[in-house]
Scaffold this active site. Structure first.
Site, PDB file in Angstrom:
ATOM      1  CE1 TYR A  26      -3.708  -2.366   0.000  1.00  0.00           C
ATOM      2  CE2 TYR A  26      -2.836  -3.225   2.064  1.00  0.00           C
ATOM      3  CZ  TYR A  26      -3.706  -3.329   0.995  1.00  0.00           C
ATOM      4  OH  TYR A  26      -4.577  -4.377   0.918  1.00  0.00           O
ATOM      5  CG  HIS A 104      -9.322  -0.792  -5.016  1.00  0.00           C
ATOM      6  ND1 HIS A 104      -9.873  -1.042  -3.780  1.00  0.00           N
ATOM      7  CD2 HIS A 104     -10.297  -1.048  -5.921  1.00  0.00           C
ATOM      8  CE1 HIS A 104     -11.117  -1.459  -3.936  1.00  0.00           C
ATOM      9  NE2 HIS A 104     -11.408  -1.460  -5.231  1.00  0.00           N
TER      10      HIS A 104
HETATM   11  C1  DQA Z   1      -7.616  -1.925  -1.113  1.00  0.00           C
HETATM   12  C2  DQA Z   1      -7.665  -3.329  -1.716  1.00  0.00           C
HETATM   13  C3  DQA Z   1      -8.576  -4.230  -0.905  1.00  0.00           C
HETATM   14  O1  DQA Z   1      -8.571  -5.535  -1.457  1.00  0.00           O
HETATM   15  C4  DQA Z   1      -8.091  -4.327   0.526  1.00  0.00           C
HETATM   16  O2  DQA Z   1      -8.995  -5.078   1.303  1.00  0.00           O
HETATM   17  C5  DQA Z   1      -7.823  -3.016   1.150  1.00  0.00           C
HETATM   18  C6  DQA Z   1      -7.206  -1.962   0.346  1.00  0.00           C
HETATM   19  C7  DQA Z   1      -6.623  -1.023  -1.862  1.00  0.00           C
HETATM   20  O3  DQA Z   1      -6.738   0.194  -1.746  1.00  0.00           O
HETATM   21  O4  DQA Z   1      -5.710  -1.521  -2.535  1.00  0.00           O
HETATM   22  O5  DQA Z   1      -8.037  -2.821   2.339  1.00  0.00           O
HETATM   23  O6  DQA Z   1      -8.901  -1.340  -1.220  1.00  0.00           O
END
Ligand code: DQA
Length: 146
Positions: A26, A104
């Site tokens: 992330y 995302h």
């Molecule tokens: C997310 C991707 C999702 O699968 C995950 O559960 C997250 C973060 C992303 O920003 O990449 O919590 O939404």
């Protein structure tokens, strides 16, 4: 209150831990860092952003309704884990006329199979994923085109 158009930026569970949480997936930006970047870009674009985060599904649903009541121009929604589970969020997106852009940081399609299903994406106007914090800025620019 400003008379500029407002764009809601709603963030779901565990995104309060950005910067600490699995940074190899992330990134190292915190949610406050991302909010700062969005505010700078919003100022250039002449809009306001209302950035919020909750670990509770119902809050996200209430905020989608609030965006409709406030006549928001768009909602950028990173529903995080609820993306893959929440019929209620899908229904909330369908229930409002404010366009929702799914966001995302990571690319869920390149990850575990359980992340390939998106109840949010099936109701959203479009999706931007896989560009880290920049996904949010791309989504803000996309919202301006709507
Ligand atoms: C997310 C991707 C999702 O699968 C995950 O559960 C997250 C973060 C992303 O920003 O990449 O919590 O939404």
């Amino acid at each position: 209150m400003s008379d500029k158009p407002v764009i809601f930026v709603l963030n779901g569970p565990n995104l309060n831990l950005l910067g600490l949480r699995e940074p190899e997936i992330y990134g190292s930006d915190t949610l406050d860092d991302i909010a700062g970047k969005l505010e700078d870009r919003a100022q250039e674009l002449g809009v306001d952003v209302e950035v919020r985060q909750s670990n509770h599904e119902g809050h996200l649903i209430d905020w989608i309704h609030e965006a409709q009541g406030d006549n928001a121009k768009a909602i950028l929604l990173n529903a995080a884990g609820f993306t893959h589970t929440s019929v209620a969020l899908h229904d909330a997106i369908k229930a409002v006329s404010v366009p929702v852009i799914e966001v995302h940081l990571s690319n869920p399609h390149a990850r575990e199979a359980f992340r390939h299903k998106s109840y949010v994406g099936e109701a959203a106007k479009g999706t931007i994923s896989g560009f880290g914090a920049f996904s949010y800025l791309l989504a803000l620019d996309a919202a301006m085109q709507l």
